[in-house]
Motif scaffolding. Structure first.
Motif, short mmCIF file in Angstrom:
data_model
loop_
_atom_site.label_atom_id
_atom_site.label_comp_id
_atom_site.label_asym_id
_atom_site.label_seq_id
_atom_site.Cartn_x
_atom_site.Cartn_y
_atom_site.Cartn_z
N GLY A 8 -0.14 7.65 -5.86
CA GLY A 8 0.07 8.34 -4.59
C GLY A 8 1.44 9.01 -4.56
N GLY A 19 -2.29 -0.96 -3.18
CA GLY A 19 -3.05 0.23 -3.51
C GLY A 19 -2.89 0.49 -4.99
N TYR A 54 -2.97 8.25 6.26
CA TYR A 54 -2.77 6.91 5.72
C TYR A 54 -1.28 6.60 5.65
CZ TYR A 54 -3.64 3.13 2.26
OH TYR A 54 -3.72 1.94 1.59
N LEU A 55 -0.53 7.54 5.10
CA LEU A 55 0.92 7.38 4.96
C LEU A 55 1.57 7.26 6.33
CD1 LEU A 55 2.85 7.36 2.57
CD2 LEU A 55 3.35 9.74 3.07
N GLU A 101 0.79 -1.22 0.00
CA GLU A 101 0.00 0.00 0.00
C GLU A 101 0.82 1.27 0.00
OE1 GLU A 101 -3.14 -0.22 2.89
OE2 GLU A 101 -3.73 -2.21 2.21
N PHE A 102 2.13 1.17 0.22
CA PHE A 102 2.92 2.39 0.40
C PHE A 102 2.91 3.30 -0.82
CE2 PHE A 102 6.66 4.99 1.19
CZ PHE A 102 6.43 5.33 2.51
N SER A 103 3.05 2.70 -2.00
CA SER A 103 3.24 3.55 -3.20
C SER A 103 1.99 4.34 -3.56
CB SER A 103 3.67 2.69 -4.38
OG SER A 103 2.63 1.81 -4.71
N GLU A 104 0.83 3.88 -3.16
CA GLU A 104 -0.39 4.57 -3.56
C GLU A 104 -1.04 5.35 -2.42
OE1 GLU A 104 -1.89 4.94 -6.53
OE2 GLU A 104 -0.40 3.79 -7.61
N ALA A 105 -0.40 5.40 -1.27
CA ALA A 105 -0.99 6.11 -0.14
C ALA A 105 -0.71 7.60 -0.28
CB ALA A 105 -0.42 5.58 1.17
N ALA A 106 -1.72 8.36 -0.68
CA ALA A 106 -1.50 9.78 -0.93
C ALA A 106 -1.91 10.62 0.28
CB ALA A 106 -2.30 10.21 -2.15
N ASP A 107 -2.87 10.12 1.04
CA ASP A 107 -3.41 10.85 2.18
C ASP A 107 -2.40 10.83 3.35
OD1 ASP A 107 -5.44 11.86 3.94
OD2 ASP A 107 -5.61 9.81 4.71
#
Lengths: 318, 339
Positions: free
Chosen positions: B61, B161, A269-270, A260-266
């Motif tokens: 992200g 994600g 969340y990060l 999930e790290f690469s897509e966590a923009a919030d």
């Protein structure tokens, strides 16, 4: 001349000391940075982060318990499966194996350690998981009421993860256990044989003599299992659940980070993901400290035992 | 020593003059459009050998974080930035749709070889864990004539994600109020059912091996790997198969109500011949970038990509933008300050 050598000595000592210090600073810096980067999550969830099970990026609700559980459960199971096999390999290679067979066997165990984990993962998806699914489907219905075997047979899940981890841990544990057994003095074995011990009894004595090193080997395997990411995420099913069932898809800390790290923009969340990294860091630190403590206390009790046997002898001599 | 100094000076001059001729632009973001972006950058480099655009596919992200931190000149994302994220950026950011993609439902049911029909509501109920058998009345009703087994449904979703997940759940929440209130939309969500596979290859790997499973992958991935997929009922009531044409049609249908900032979801788009699980992917650019020379080059590139560049889409499995959207975008690009 002498002074020059002393100065060289001092410089050498300071130099190596500095390198040692770098290591300490590095670990401290990693810890501090993890705390800094996850501060928002630490502030928001506090201790609840460790004991709640909901991981909902949409609602901004994060609890790490299923990941902590998955990491510890899969590593423990892997250890349970790998330790007897790894020790068996080590004993066979160092004690029983014909000399001609030894180098290829050593080479093979070391080869297992050198396979990249993504390869293990692919092998897991295409070979292990279908086999596990078949086994789970054929599993006797009567046993399925046990909490360990409940749920539908996905193939993907804790059992596959534990099996693949076990395969990955075996070469580490067995290589070190073999080295430790090799360092048992020949006199120890010869002494055992001289007292009329059978081969089995002599090996047991050698294992007992080498026990601190063997515990160290097992715990190193545990450390390896805790941090393994790629192979596990490919076979564990990636579903954050706290359950005893071996058939259920679960999740681990390292896997959720990789996923999930690469897509966590919030931001929150990060921060929560980095806190997972922090939790993994802390748990690894605790496990390693405990294993050090265990080895240290075993070594100390050995020394004490040695001291108590020596003292009466000294007294009688006096 | 002296020769070394002279050599160093010579080297700096050389580097400086090379920099004057060569224009390097850095970008980062979504992985989904990476194949077409790479193609564009290399084709554009053939036309303009002095322009080199480097793109790092680190995920949407990551792209949003990098463009917000201004460590790259442009970002790219599969989901539009939220209002909050836009506020966090140091300047006004512009979204520019570049190409279109679609997500398709893939399945593996023993004994079923034909194309299955799905509705959005049914997909939502399967992913909510409410429809659990393949011979459920809701499935049988849509697929009269197909012999459906009484097998359990294994739901497969992405564990990482991903923009793919974003589009999929965005569609599910438009067609199912229950999905919207209980699960919601993001690049990863709290899945009510199923197992997670990493990447398109993880999901398709699990689906092809698990009898009774259903998953979702990008259309390109299904086409390239020859995985069969089902049709989905669109808002007009037709069961549509995802093709380059039906995806472009979805964008054309949405273009009539395109907001000025292009941040629009085109899932469940109205109109005939529309594939409902379609989406834009966006480039993210500052309206007033610091480096005007780079801005000029980038604007030229984007104009090329939106017009001549679109012909590279279909062979790679992406749907090209409809002309109506391209026209709106060309007008919007004029807002980027290049001097």
């Amino acid at each position: 001349m002498r002074a020059g050598r002393a100065a060289g000595d001092l410089a050498f000592r300071l130099g190596t000391g500095l390198f040692g210090l770098v290591l300490v600073l590095l670990v401290a810096a990693i810890g501090a940075e993890l705390v800094r980067q996850s501060w928002l999550s630490i502030e928001t969830f506090g201790l609840n982060f460790w004991r709640t099970s909901i991981w909902d990026p949409v609602a901004g609700e994060f609890g790490a318990l299923p990941f902590i559980w998955g990491t510890l459960y899969s590593s423990m199971l892997a250890l349970l499966l790998a330790t007897p096999i790894a020790l068996g390999i080590a004993v066979f290679i160092s004690e029983l194996c014909p000399n001609r067979l030894r180098p290829p066997l050593v080479f093979l165990t070391e080869l297992l350690a050198a396979i990249p984990s993504i390869v293990y993962g692919l092998w897991g998806i295409f070979v292990l998981v279908p086999a596990v699914r078949a086994a789970e489907t054929a599993f006797p219905q009567a046993l399925k009421s046990l909490p360990f075997f409940s749920g539908p047979p996905f193939g993907l899940g804790m059992l596959s993860a534990a099996l693949i981890l076990a395969v990955m841990v075996i070469p580490f544990t067995s290589s070190i256990a073999r080295e430790v057994l090799k360092s048992v003095p020949v006199a120890q074995r010869e002494g055992a044989y001289a007292l009329g011990a059978t081969r089995f009894e002599a090996i047991t004595a050698a294992l007992y003599y080498a026990r601190t090193g063997i515990v160290g080997a097992v715990l190193l395997g545990f450390g390896r299992a805790l941090g393994e990411t790629m192979a596990v995420t490919m076979v564990i099913g990636n579903s954050p659940k706290v359950t005893l069932s071996l058939f259920a898809p679960q999740h681990t800390m390292a896997a959720v980070l990789a996923n999930e790290f690469s897509e966590a923009a919030d931001d929150l969340y990060l921060n929560a993901l980095i806190e997972i990294g922090l939790v993994l860091f802390v748990i690894t630190l605790v496990v390693n400290s405990l294993s050090r403590l265990l080895i240290w206390s075993m070594a100390r009790s050995e020394r004490q035992a040695a001291a108590t046997t020596v003292v009466p002898a000294a007294e009688s001599a006096a | 020593m002296r020769t070394l100094g002279i050599a160093a000076i010579g080297f700096t001059v050389l580097v400086a003059s090379a920099a004057a001729q060569k224009m390097q632009i850095q970008g980062a973001g979504a992985t989904f459009p990476n194949p077409i972006y790479s193609k564009w950058f290399s084709e554009y480099n053939k036309l303009h050998p002095n322009v080199q655009i480097n793109y790092q596919p680190i995920g949407s992200g990551g792209g949003i974080r990098q463009i917000t931190g201004q460590t790259v000149f442009f970002g790219a994302s599969d989901g539009p930035m939220t209002g909050q994220q836009l506020k966090a950026a140091p300047g006004a950011l512009m979204h520019l749709p570049t190409v279109l993609g679609a997500i398709v439902p893939v399945y593996n049911i023993p004994g079923v070889t034909g194309e299955l029909k799905f509705t959005g509501e049914l997909l939502a109920n399967i992913y909510l864990g409410k429809v659990t058998k393949w011979n459920d009345a809701a499935i049988a009703q849509l697929n009269a004539g197909v012999k459906l087994p009484a097998t359990d449904i294994t739901v497969v979703h992405r564990s990482d994600g991903s923009g793919t997940t974003y589009i999929w759940v965005d569609y599910l929440s438009k067609v199912s109020p229950e999905w919207k209130s209980n699960v919601g939309v993001n690049t990863s969500v709290n899945w009510p059912a199923g197992v997670g596979g990493k990447g398109n290859e993880g999901v398709s790997g699990i689906v092809t091996q698990t009898p009774g499973s259903i998953g979702y992958v990008e259309l390109i991935y299904a086409l390239q790997n020859k995985i069969s997929y089902g049709t989905v009922r669109n808002a007009a009531g037709e069961f549509t198969k995802a093709t380059v044409q039906s995806v472009t049609a979805a964008a054309a249908a949405a273009a009539t109500q395109m907001p000025a900032d292009f941040r629009v979801s085109i899932t469940n788009a109205p109109g005939k011949g529309v594939y409902p699980i379609s989406s834009f992917t966006w480039l993210l650019l500052y309206e007033n970038p610091k480096d005007k020379a780079q801005a000029k080059t980038m604007v030229d590139f984007v104009k090329w990509a939106l017009t001549d560049g679109q012909k590279y889409c279909a062979p790679l499995g992406y749907a090209p933008l409809p002309d109506s959207v391209v026209k709106l975008e060309l007008a919007a690009i004029a807002r980027i300050r290049t001097s």
